[in-house]
Design a protein around this motif. Sequence first.
Motif, mmCIF file in Angstrom:
data_model
loop_
_atom_site.group_PDB
_atom_site.id
_atom_site.type_symbol
_atom_site.label_atom_id
_atom_site.label_comp_id
_atom_site.label_asym_id
_atom_site.label_seq_id
_atom_site.Cartn_x
_atom_site.Cartn_y
_atom_site.Cartn_z
ATOM 1 N N ALA A 1 0.828 -1.204 0.000
ATOM 2 C CA ALA A 1 0.000 0.000 0.000
ATOM 3 C C ALA A 1 0.863 1.256 0.000
ATOM 4 C CB ALA A 1 -0.933 -0.002 1.208
ATOM 5 N N PHE A 2 1.799 1.346 0.927
ATOM 6 C CA PHE A 2 2.611 2.558 1.048
ATOM 7 C C PHE A 2 3.582 2.723 -0.123
ATOM 8 C CE2 PHE A 2 0.784 2.487 5.222
ATOM 9 C CZ PHE A 2 0.645 3.829 5.516
ATOM 10 N N THR A 3 4.084 1.618 -0.653
ATOM 11 C CA THR A 3 4.943 1.699 -1.837
ATOM 12 C C THR A 3 4.141 2.234 -3.017
ATOM 13 O OG1 THR A 3 6.331 -0.127 -1.062
ATOM 14 C CG2 THR A 3 6.418 0.381 -3.414
ATOM 15 N N GLY A 4 2.906 1.787 -3.159
ATOM 16 C CA GLY A 4 2.055 2.270 -4.236
ATOM 17 C C GLY A 4 1.747 3.750 -4.123
ATOM 18 N N TRP A 5 1.542 4.220 -2.913
ATOM 19 C CA TRP A 5 1.212 5.629 -2.713
ATOM 20 C C TRP A 5 2.427 6.543 -2.862
ATOM 21 C CZ3 TRP A 5 -1.492 4.015 2.391
ATOM 22 C CH2 TRP A 5 -2.774 3.481 2.105
ATOM 23 N N PHE A 6 3.559 6.140 -2.264
ATOM 24 C CA PHE A 6 4.685 7.063 -2.131
ATOM 25 C C PHE A 6 5.992 6.593 -2.760
ATOM 26 C CE2 PHE A 6 2.201 7.688 1.973
ATOM 27 C CZ PHE A 6 1.495 8.786 1.508
ATOM 28 N N GLY A 7 6.056 5.380 -3.238
ATOM 29 C CA GLY A 7 7.324 4.812 -3.686
ATOM 30 C C GLY A 7 7.909 5.425 -4.933
ATOM 31 N N ASP A 8 7.067 5.873 -5.854
ATOM 32 C CA ASP A 8 7.592 6.353 -7.132
ATOM 33 C C ASP A 8 7.591 7.874 -7.263
ATOM 34 O OD1 ASP A 8 4.857 6.671 -7.264
ATOM 35 O OD2 ASP A 8 4.622 5.764 -9.240
ATOM 36 N N LEU A 9 7.504 8.568 -6.157
ATOM 37 C CA LEU A 9 7.532 10.033 -6.191
ATOM 38 C C LEU A 9 8.971 10.534 -6.301
ATOM 39 C CD1 LEU A 9 4.917 10.694 -3.374
ATOM 40 C CD2 LEU A 9 4.592 10.990 -5.843
ATOM 41 N N ASP A 10 9.163 11.634 -7.009
ATOM 42 C CA ASP A 10 10.496 12.228 -7.122
ATOM 43 C C ASP A 10 10.887 12.929 -5.826
ATOM 44 O OD1 ASP A 10 10.690 11.415 -9.800
ATOM 45 O OD2 ASP A 10 9.633 13.214 -10.465
ATOM 46 N N ASP A 11 9.931 13.627 -5.223
ATOM 47 C CA ASP A 11 10.170 14.361 -3.982
ATOM 48 C C ASP A 11 9.105 13.970 -2.974
ATOM 49 O OD1 ASP A 11 12.350 16.318 -4.790
ATOM 50 O OD2 ASP A 11 10.827 16.741 -6.310
ATOM 51 N N PHE A 12 9.519 13.766 -1.738
ATOM 52 C CA PHE A 12 8.596 13.385 -0.673
ATOM 53 C C PHE A 12 9.187 13.874 0.643
ATOM 54 C CE2 PHE A 12 7.080 10.412 2.596
ATOM 55 C CZ PHE A 12 5.713 10.484 2.391
ATOM 56 N N ASP A 13 8.457 14.756 1.319
ATOM 57 C CA ASP A 13 8.951 15.345 2.554
ATOM 58 C C ASP A 13 7.837 15.363 3.585
ATOM 59 O OD1 ASP A 13 10.554 16.728 4.400
ATOM 60 O OD2 ASP A 13 9.948 18.668 3.595
ATOM 61 N N VAL A 14 7.977 14.569 4.640
ATOM 62 C CA VAL A 14 7.007 14.595 5.731
ATOM 63 C C VAL A 14 7.265 15.875 6.520
ATOM 64 C CG1 VAL A 14 6.172 13.458 7.822
ATOM 65 C CG2 VAL A 14 6.807 12.092 5.830
ATOM 66 N N VAL A 15 6.286 16.761 6.565
ATOM 67 C CA VAL A 15 6.458 18.055 7.218
ATOM 68 C C VAL A 15 5.877 18.075 8.624
ATOM 69 C CG1 VAL A 15 6.614 19.344 5.072
ATOM 70 C CG2 VAL A 15 4.373 19.001 6.110
ATOM 71 N N GLU A 16 5.044 17.094 8.949
ATOM 72 C CA GLU A 16 4.479 17.020 10.293
ATOM 73 C C GLU A 16 4.073 15.586 10.572
ATOM 74 O OE1 GLU A 16 0.979 19.110 12.975
ATOM 75 O OE2 GLU A 16 0.886 19.299 10.810
ATOM 76 N N ALA A 17 4.349 15.130 11.784
ATOM 77 C CA ALA A 17 3.919 13.796 12.215
ATOM 78 C C ALA A 17 3.550 13.863 13.689
ATOM 79 C CB ALA A 17 5.027 12.770 11.988
ATOM 80 N N VAL A 18 2.447 13.239 14.040
ATOM 81 C CA VAL A 18 1.973 13.226 15.417
ATOM 82 C C VAL A 18 1.679 11.781 15.813
ATOM 83 C CG1 VAL A 18 0.162 14.005 16.992
ATOM 84 C CG2 VAL A 18 0.934 15.511 15.156
ATOM 85 N N VAL A 19 2.141 11.395 16.975
ATOM 86 C CA VAL A 19 1.862 10.073 17.527
ATOM 87 C C VAL A 19 1.228 10.266 18.885
ATOM 88 C CG1 VAL A 19 2.874 7.903 18.330
ATOM 89 C CG2 VAL A 19 3.837 9.052 16.322
ATOM 90 N N GLY A 20 0.101 9.639 19.107
ATOM 91 C CA GLY A 20 -0.589 9.745 20.391
ATOM 92 C C GLY A 20 -1.440 8.522 20.621
ATOM 93 N N GLY A 21 -2.435 8.669 21.464
ATOM 94 C CA GLY A 21 -3.290 7.538 21.755
ATOM 95 C C GLY A 21 -4.677 7.956 22.172
ATOM 96 N N VAL A 22 -5.604 7.055 21.956
ATOM 97 C CA VAL A 22 -6.977 7.188 22.430
ATOM 98 C C VAL A 22 -7.223 5.919 23.228
ATOM 99 C CG1 VAL A 22 -9.390 7.412 21.787
ATOM 100 C CG2 VAL A 22 -7.626 8.490 20.379
ATOM 101 N N GLY A 23 -7.132 6.023 24.559
ATOM 102 C CA GLY A 23 -7.172 4.809 25.379
ATOM 103 C C GLY A 23 -5.966 3.952 25.027
ATOM 104 N N GLU A 24 -6.208 2.680 24.724
ATOM 105 C CA GLU A 24 -5.118 1.781 24.342
ATOM 106 C C GLU A 24 -4.867 1.766 22.836
ATOM 107 O OE1 GLU A 24 -5.697 -2.077 26.007
ATOM 108 O OE2 GLU A 24 -5.921 -1.298 28.035
ATOM 109 N N ARG A 25 -5.640 2.504 22.092
ATOM 110 C CA ARG A 25 -5.487 2.556 20.635
ATOM 111 C C ARG A 25 -4.506 3.666 20.262
ATOM 112 N NH1 ARG A 25 -10.740 1.576 18.605
ATOM 113 N NH2 ARG A 25 -9.962 -0.533 18.770
ATOM 114 N N LEU A 26 -3.641 3.362 19.318
ATOM 115 C CA LEU A 26 -2.671 4.350 18.840
ATOM 116 C C LEU A 26 -3.310 5.280 17.824
ATOM 117 C CD1 LEU A 26 0.331 1.960 18.291
ATOM 118 C CD2 LEU A 26 0.034 3.612 20.130
ATOM 119 N N HIS A 27 -2.841 6.502 17.804
ATOM 120 C CA HIS A 27 -3.275 7.488 16.820
ATOM 121 C C HIS A 27 -2.029 8.077 16.178
ATOM 122 C CE1 HIS A 27 -4.525 11.809 15.906
ATOM 123 N NE2 HIS A 27 -5.100 11.062 14.994
#
Length: 143
Positions: free
Chosen positions: A65-91
Amino acid sequence: MTTTAAPATGGPASPSYTAAGTFPEHLVRRDFAGLGDTVAETAYFQALVPRGLREWTGPDGVREAFTGWFGDLDDFDVVEAVVGGVGERLHLRWRARARGEKLDGVWCLVEQEMYADTDDSGRLTRLRLLCSGFCPEQARSGA
């Protein structure tokens, strides 16, 4: 890239945060093999993308899935990422700028938001993702 990580409680991070924290790191590098390593063999992954609901299983499905979405792009820059949780579930949420032939060479923004459960080893097991699709950036003033 701006990264924020916040455990669901005031206590120390649970083992599930190990996989959650490394998932965006692998995404930033477009290390799809490493990204798949954060996922359990029995994982079930659903994604609601502009083309509709898609489903995959296991690490190979997540890599695909992720290779299909982002693998063949010339430029790719993650500008923001957030990791948290809702109870025991990750967000997890990330926003990226991307450009490539499949985007007609135009700079686009894409944002994805994911909720995931983990197994006893901290690997992701049930992943649910919502994707904005690739949205052309607005023309910058003075450009």
